[in-house]
Design a protein around this motif. Structure first.
Motif, mmCIF file in Angstrom:
data_model
loop_
_atom_site.group_PDB
_atom_site.id
_atom_site.type_symbol
_atom_site.label_atom_id
_atom_site.label_comp_id
_atom_site.label_asym_id
_atom_site.label_seq_id
_atom_site.Cartn_x
_atom_site.Cartn_y
_atom_site.Cartn_z
ATOM 1 N N ALA A 6 -4.833 -6.901 -1.896
ATOM 2 C CA ALA A 6 -3.620 -7.292 -1.392
ATOM 3 C C ALA A 6 -2.645 -5.838 -1.254
ATOM 4 O O ALA A 6 -1.599 -5.862 -0.482
ATOM 5 C CB ALA A 6 -2.606 -8.289 -2.231
ATOM 6 N N SER A 7 -2.997 -5.054 -2.071
ATOM 7 C CA SER A 7 -2.409 -3.745 -2.053
ATOM 8 C C SER A 7 -3.124 -2.656 -1.251
ATOM 9 O O SER A 7 -2.978 -1.491 -1.163
ATOM 10 C CB SER A 7 -2.389 -3.007 -3.464
ATOM 11 N N GLY A 8 -4.164 -3.138 -0.384
ATOM 12 C CA GLY A 8 -4.989 -2.316 0.571
ATOM 13 C C GLY A 8 -5.891 -1.185 -0.146
ATOM 14 O O GLY A 8 -6.238 -0.296 0.195
ATOM 15 N N LYS A 9 -6.400 -1.775 -1.348
ATOM 16 C CA LYS A 9 -7.085 -0.752 -2.218
ATOM 17 C C LYS A 9 -8.701 -1.428 -2.518
ATOM 18 O O LYS A 9 -9.029 -2.338 -2.652
ATOM 19 C CB LYS A 9 -6.593 -0.442 -3.729
ATOM 20 N N GLU A 40 -5.416 -2.343 5.870
ATOM 21 C CA GLU A 40 -5.052 -3.679 6.509
ATOM 22 C C GLU A 40 -5.971 -4.723 6.740
ATOM 23 O O GLU A 40 -5.579 -5.737 6.506
ATOM 24 C CB GLU A 40 -4.474 -3.140 7.940
ATOM 25 N N ASP A 41 -7.255 -4.382 6.797
ATOM 26 C CA ASP A 41 -8.437 -5.339 6.766
ATOM 27 C C ASP A 41 -8.502 -6.190 5.516
ATOM 28 O O ASP A 41 -8.694 -7.272 5.257
ATOM 29 C CB ASP A 41 -9.614 -4.880 6.966
ATOM 30 N N TRP A 51 0.646 -1.313 -0.035
ATOM 31 C CA TRP A 51 -0.033 0.049 -0.190
ATOM 32 C C TRP A 51 0.904 1.271 0.012
ATOM 33 O O TRP A 51 2.026 1.516 0.694
ATOM 34 C CB TRP A 51 -1.066 0.005 1.191
ATOM 35 N N GLU A 52 0.436 2.306 -0.859
ATOM 36 C CA GLU A 52 0.977 3.645 -0.777
ATOM 37 C C GLU A 52 -0.161 4.546 -0.606
ATOM 38 O O GLU A 52 -1.280 4.184 -1.013
ATOM 39 C CB GLU A 52 1.857 3.957 -1.972
ATOM 40 N N PRO A 53 0.061 5.925 -0.082
ATOM 41 C CA PRO A 53 -1.010 6.696 -0.101
ATOM 42 C C PRO A 53 -1.559 6.934 -1.469
ATOM 43 O O PRO A 53 -0.885 7.079 -2.659
ATOM 44 C CB PRO A 53 -0.215 8.034 0.311
ATOM 45 N N PRO A 54 -3.035 7.041 -1.533
ATOM 46 C CA PRO A 54 -3.385 7.035 -3.083
ATOM 47 C C PRO A 54 -3.356 8.384 -3.621
ATOM 48 O O PRO A 54 -3.342 9.563 -3.175
ATOM 49 C CB PRO A 54 -5.036 6.760 -2.729
ATOM 50 N N GLU A 55 -2.970 8.159 -5.207
ATOM 51 C CA GLU A 55 -3.303 9.718 -5.877
ATOM 52 C C GLU A 55 -4.546 9.503 -6.575
ATOM 53 O O GLU A 55 -5.302 8.537 -6.238
ATOM 54 C CB GLU A 55 -1.909 9.227 -7.168
ATOM 55 N N PRO A 107 -14.617 -8.704 0.073
ATOM 56 C CA PRO A 107 -15.117 -8.717 1.105
ATOM 57 C C PRO A 107 -16.307 -7.706 1.184
ATOM 58 O O PRO A 107 -16.428 -6.569 0.826
ATOM 59 C CB PRO A 107 -13.915 -8.459 2.340
ATOM 60 N N PRO A 108 -17.121 -7.746 2.457
ATOM 61 C CA PRO A 108 -18.360 -6.767 2.689
ATOM 62 C C PRO A 108 -17.783 -5.367 2.761
ATOM 63 O O PRO A 108 -18.294 -4.589 2.492
ATOM 64 C CB PRO A 108 -18.783 -7.370 3.942
ATOM 65 N N ASN A 109 -16.709 -5.216 3.545
ATOM 66 C CA ASN A 109 -16.081 -3.828 3.591
ATOM 67 C C ASN A 109 -14.904 -3.439 2.788
ATOM 68 O O ASN A 109 -14.292 -2.545 2.889
ATOM 69 C CB ASN A 109 -15.560 -3.947 5.095
ATOM 70 N N GLY A 110 -15.184 -4.198 1.456
ATOM 71 C CA GLY A 110 -13.963 -3.995 0.512
ATOM 72 C C GLY A 110 -14.084 -2.972 -0.778
ATOM 73 O O GLY A 110 -13.392 -3.065 -1.389
#
Length: 374
Positions: free
Chosen positions: A281-284, A331-332, A190-194, A299-302
């Motif tokens: 897997a990239s947290g996006k 992280e989830d 993960w990196e801060p989103p652009e 996932p439900p919160n994805g």
């Protein structure tokens, strides 16, 4: 056991080829058979195996048009002497001929879409030439008959998702075990989103990328599309200046694109959707059509799943995601993606391969003889 892996074609580095790499890790001495190959696309893993191509390989530039000849080419492979054959099927692969002492497992990414569930769309919507549409009917009929018959050559089916498990039953009336394909989840980060949304896909009609291009051309948000394919020109013609086509990227560039995107888009129905797992897997978060593999992988919160493939449904899903994104935990998402990792595939597929024995045998029963003396 002496083993062989049969894959439809080795012409790129998409999900099917990643499965072949994972099978090679489990069967390090296996020989590989494929209809077509381009050595420039081979991974280091593949280069360590003996690869046999079909007699059609010199014509690989037009491989899509050679489908009617592929059954004959597959049946021409000599697989005598192999104890185990694992076919990897999305294009035709399971139709190889094996001996009665050979165990044949088919890892099925999907029954061929263009012959079965997507056949009406391919013929009536996505084929513009009148003569091609006319030719498709008799050729597809012949290929469906062959494809159904070739399913009887498989001792055990493995599906890459519950979605494909249902298709296998619908198409071949065969049961299948579900083993999700391997995703190298640990290599994504993960990196801060652009400020851009991301699509990673082959540019083909059934992926419905035209919906994403139209929606983002209208809403003005930046959209980055990674991949190439036969629909590039038509998609480029639809796109506004905010839509960027990158072509294929290196693995390093692709991971960076995932890491810095705002969200990942999946506007079409996927069999499983390895790219969806890579995004998670990239947290996006993911915006996906609520069909196919996305129902299992997101996932439900994805993110946001939307019900209708129309443009306005995707447009509403984008607005909804932007309202929800502050509540989504990267992280989830990464923790959820672990279940689709390479270790899980190796554990489950390895267990299956160790358990196989050549096809079912029946105890011979001598016929009863009734003799009466006169």
């Amino acid at each position: 056991m002496r083993s062989a892996i049969v894959h439809y074609w080795l012409l790129g580095r998409r999900g099917g080829e990643k499965v072949v790499d994972a099978l090679c890790a489990l069967l390090p001495d296996a020989d590989i058979f494929t209809l077509f190959s381009d050595p420039s696309t081979f991974s280091p893993v593949l280069r360590g195996h003996r690869i046999t191509t079909s007699f059609l390989n010199p014509l690989r530039r037009g491989y899509r048009s050679l489908l009617p000849l592929m059954p004959m080419a597959l049946e021409n492979f000599d697989l005598r002497g192999y104890d185990l054959v694992v076919s990897s099927e999305s294009g035709p692969a399971k139709g190889v001929l094996t001996s009665s002492s050979t165990a044949h497992i088919c890892y099925c990414h999907t029954p061929m879409r263009y012959l079965w569930d997507l056949y009406p769309a391919y013929r009536l919507e996505w084929t513009s030439s009148a003569w091609k549409r006319a030719a498709m009917a008799p050729l597809s009929n012949y290929l469906r008959l062959w494809d159904f018959a070739s399913a009887a050559r498989v001792d055990q089916f493995v599906a890459n998702s519950r979605n494909v498990q249902s298709r296998i039953w619908k198409t071949y009336r065969r049961q299948a075990e579900v083993i999700y394909p391997p995703v190298d989840v640990g290599s994504f980060y993960w990196e801060p989103p652009e400020d851009y949304y991301l699509v990673v896909s082959e540019l083909v009609a059934y992926k419905r990328l035209d919906v994403a291009v139209r929606v983002f051309t209208r809403n003005g948000r930046p959209l980055r599309i990674v991949g190439d394919g036969p629909e590039y020109r038509s998609l480029r013609a639809l796109a506004g200046p905010n839509v960027q086509f990158t072509g294929r990227l290196s693995d390093t560039e692709l991971r960076e694109s995932y890491a810095r995107c705002r969200a990942f888009l999946l506007p079409g129905e996927e069999d499983f959707g390895m790219t969806t797992v890579e995004a998670l897997a990239s947290g996006k978060p993911v915006i996906a059509l609520r069909r196919g593999g996305a129902v299992e992988t997101v996932p439900p919160n994805g993110g946001v799943l939307y019900d209708n493939p129309a443009d306005d449904s995707l447009a509403r899903a984008v607005f909804l995601l932007e309202e929800l994104e502050d509540r989504i935990c990267a992280e989830d998402l990464q923790a959820w993606a672990i279940q689709f990792g390479e270790d899980e595939f190796a554990r489950k597929m390895g267990r299956l391969l160790r358990s196989v024995s050549p096809g079912p045998t029946e105890e011979r029963v001598e016929p009863e003889h009734h003799c009466s003396r006169r």
